[in-house]
Design an enzyme around this catalytic site. Sequence first.
Site, mmCIF file in Angstrom:
data_model
loop_
_atom_site.group_PDB
_atom_site.id
_atom_site.type_symbol
_atom_site.label_atom_id
_atom_site.label_comp_id
_atom_site.label_asym_id
_atom_site.label_seq_id
_atom_site.Cartn_x
_atom_site.Cartn_y
_atom_site.Cartn_z
ATOM 1 N N GLU A 143 3.460 4.170 6.361
ATOM 2 C CA GLU A 143 2.271 3.311 6.224
ATOM 3 C C GLU A 143 1.249 4.008 5.313
ATOM 4 O OE1 GLU A 143 0.703 0.761 5.996
ATOM 5 O OE2 GLU A 143 0.321 -0.203 7.910
ATOM 6 N N ASP A 144 0.412 3.231 4.664
ATOM 7 C CA ASP A 144 -0.594 3.841 3.791
ATOM 8 C C ASP A 144 -1.742 4.455 4.592
ATOM 9 O OD1 ASP A 144 -1.652 1.367 4.595
ATOM 10 O OD2 ASP A 144 -2.172 0.700 2.578
ATOM 11 N N ASP A 202 -5.564 -0.561 -2.623
ATOM 12 C CA ASP A 202 -6.153 -1.519 -3.568
ATOM 13 C C ASP A 202 -7.481 -2.062 -3.075
ATOM 14 O OD1 ASP A 202 -5.134 -3.277 -1.446
ATOM 15 O OD2 ASP A 202 -5.533 -4.895 -2.866
ATOM 16 N N ARG A 223 -4.324 0.264 -7.518
ATOM 17 C CA ARG A 223 -3.196 0.934 -6.848
ATOM 18 C C ARG A 223 -2.596 2.030 -7.726
ATOM 19 N NH1 ARG A 223 -1.927 -2.167 -2.335
ATOM 20 N NH2 ARG A 223 -2.069 -4.418 -2.562
ATOM 21 N N GLY A 234 -5.900 0.719 13.816
ATOM 22 C CA GLY A 234 -4.630 0.934 14.504
ATOM 23 C C GLY A 234 -3.930 -0.374 14.853
ATOM 24 N N PHE A 269 -14.222 3.315 2.301
ATOM 25 C CA PHE A 269 -13.163 2.488 1.733
ATOM 26 C C PHE A 269 -12.613 3.195 0.502
ATOM 27 C CE2 PHE A 269 -10.953 -0.902 -0.391
ATOM 28 C CZ PHE A 269 -10.389 -1.597 0.675
ATOM 29 N N GLY A 298 0.768 -1.243 0.000
ATOM 30 C CA GLY A 298 0.000 0.000 0.000
ATOM 31 C C GLY A 298 0.797 1.290 0.000
HETATM 32 P P1 IMP Z 1 -5.781 -1.385 10.704
HETATM 33 O O1 IMP Z 1 -4.988 -2.487 11.299
HETATM 34 O O2 IMP Z 1 -7.261 -1.548 10.947
HETATM 35 O O3 IMP Z 1 -5.311 -0.010 11.117
HETATM 36 O O4 IMP Z 1 -5.677 -1.551 9.136
HETATM 37 C C1 IMP Z 1 -4.737 -0.931 8.356
HETATM 38 C C2 IMP Z 1 -4.635 -1.626 7.016
HETATM 39 O O5 IMP Z 1 -5.940 -1.901 6.451
HETATM 40 C C3 IMP Z 1 -3.976 -0.701 6.014
HETATM 41 O O6 IMP Z 1 -2.574 -0.849 6.036
HETATM 42 C C4 IMP Z 1 -4.597 -1.114 4.709
HETATM 43 O O7 IMP Z 1 -3.868 -2.170 4.151
HETATM 44 C C5 IMP Z 1 -5.988 -1.610 5.077
HETATM 45 N N1 IMP Z 1 -7.020 -0.582 4.821
HETATM 46 C C6 IMP Z 1 -7.753 0.073 5.760
HETATM 47 N N2 IMP Z 1 -8.623 0.920 5.186
HETATM 48 C C7 IMP Z 1 -8.428 0.819 3.851
HETATM 49 C C8 IMP Z 1 -9.036 1.457 2.706
HETATM 50 O O8 IMP Z 1 -9.934 2.314 2.800
HETATM 51 N N3 IMP Z 1 -8.562 1.070 1.489
HETATM 52 C C9 IMP Z 1 -7.583 0.152 1.335
HETATM 53 N N4 IMP Z 1 -6.994 -0.466 2.366
HETATM 54 C C10 IMP Z 1 -7.408 -0.140 3.626
#
Ligand code: IMP
Length: 176
Positions: free
Chosen positions: A99-100, A159, A165, A105, A152, A44
């Site tokens: 990070e993307d 992606d 992407r 979290g 989303f 990402g």
């Molecule tokens: P967390 O552990 O819930 O913070 O998830 C983070 C990860 O979820 C990111 O590094 C992304 O890979 C994925 N993610 C969360 N929201 C999105 C989104 O809106 N689009 C694409 N990937 C997402």
Amino acid sequence: MTAPRPGRVVIGEPELRARVTALGAEIARGYAAEPPVLVGVLQGAFLFMADLVRAMPIDLVTDFVRLESYGGGTTSSGRVRLAEDLATPLAGRDVLVVEDIVDTGRTVAALRRLLEARRPRSLRVCALCDKVGRREVDVGVDWVGFTIPNVFVVGYGFDHAGLYRNLPHVVTLEGV
Ligand code: IMP
């Protein structure tokens, strides 16, 4: 049922360019002494990382990790392992995770734990996007590009099922 498609623009190309450039300059000021190790989280963050480092006028090292979640369904379980590890030792180094997006979290919290175990001198986190309203784990994110609503998104590295992407902007995904 129609397949999900990219929808409306959430962050346009000019906004991305301006913010990432400013962020790069700001972050660089925080690393005046030793060259930091920037750890990009694949896949990402690859576009964000590429633009960010070009906006940082300091010596730095780049490396990447690829994470694999386990034990979860569709939502982030927070249990991650390194599917691909760094080649760079982190002990005594200033480390910046790139990070993307930070959503619940959990991913950043888990990655922090993994990397802290390597005894870096400092460990900070920079994320292109932050979905603050979704946070379940209080992780310290030191720099955020954009705070976005709970939608989303795809494009600029993000992606859906491996697609989109390469879009130059961040857009919603419609039809999911
Ligand atoms: P967390 O552990 O819930 O913070 O998830 C983070 C990860 O979820 C990111 O590094 C992304 O890979 C994925 N993610 C969360 N929201 C999105 C989104 O809106 N689009 C694409 N990937 C997402």
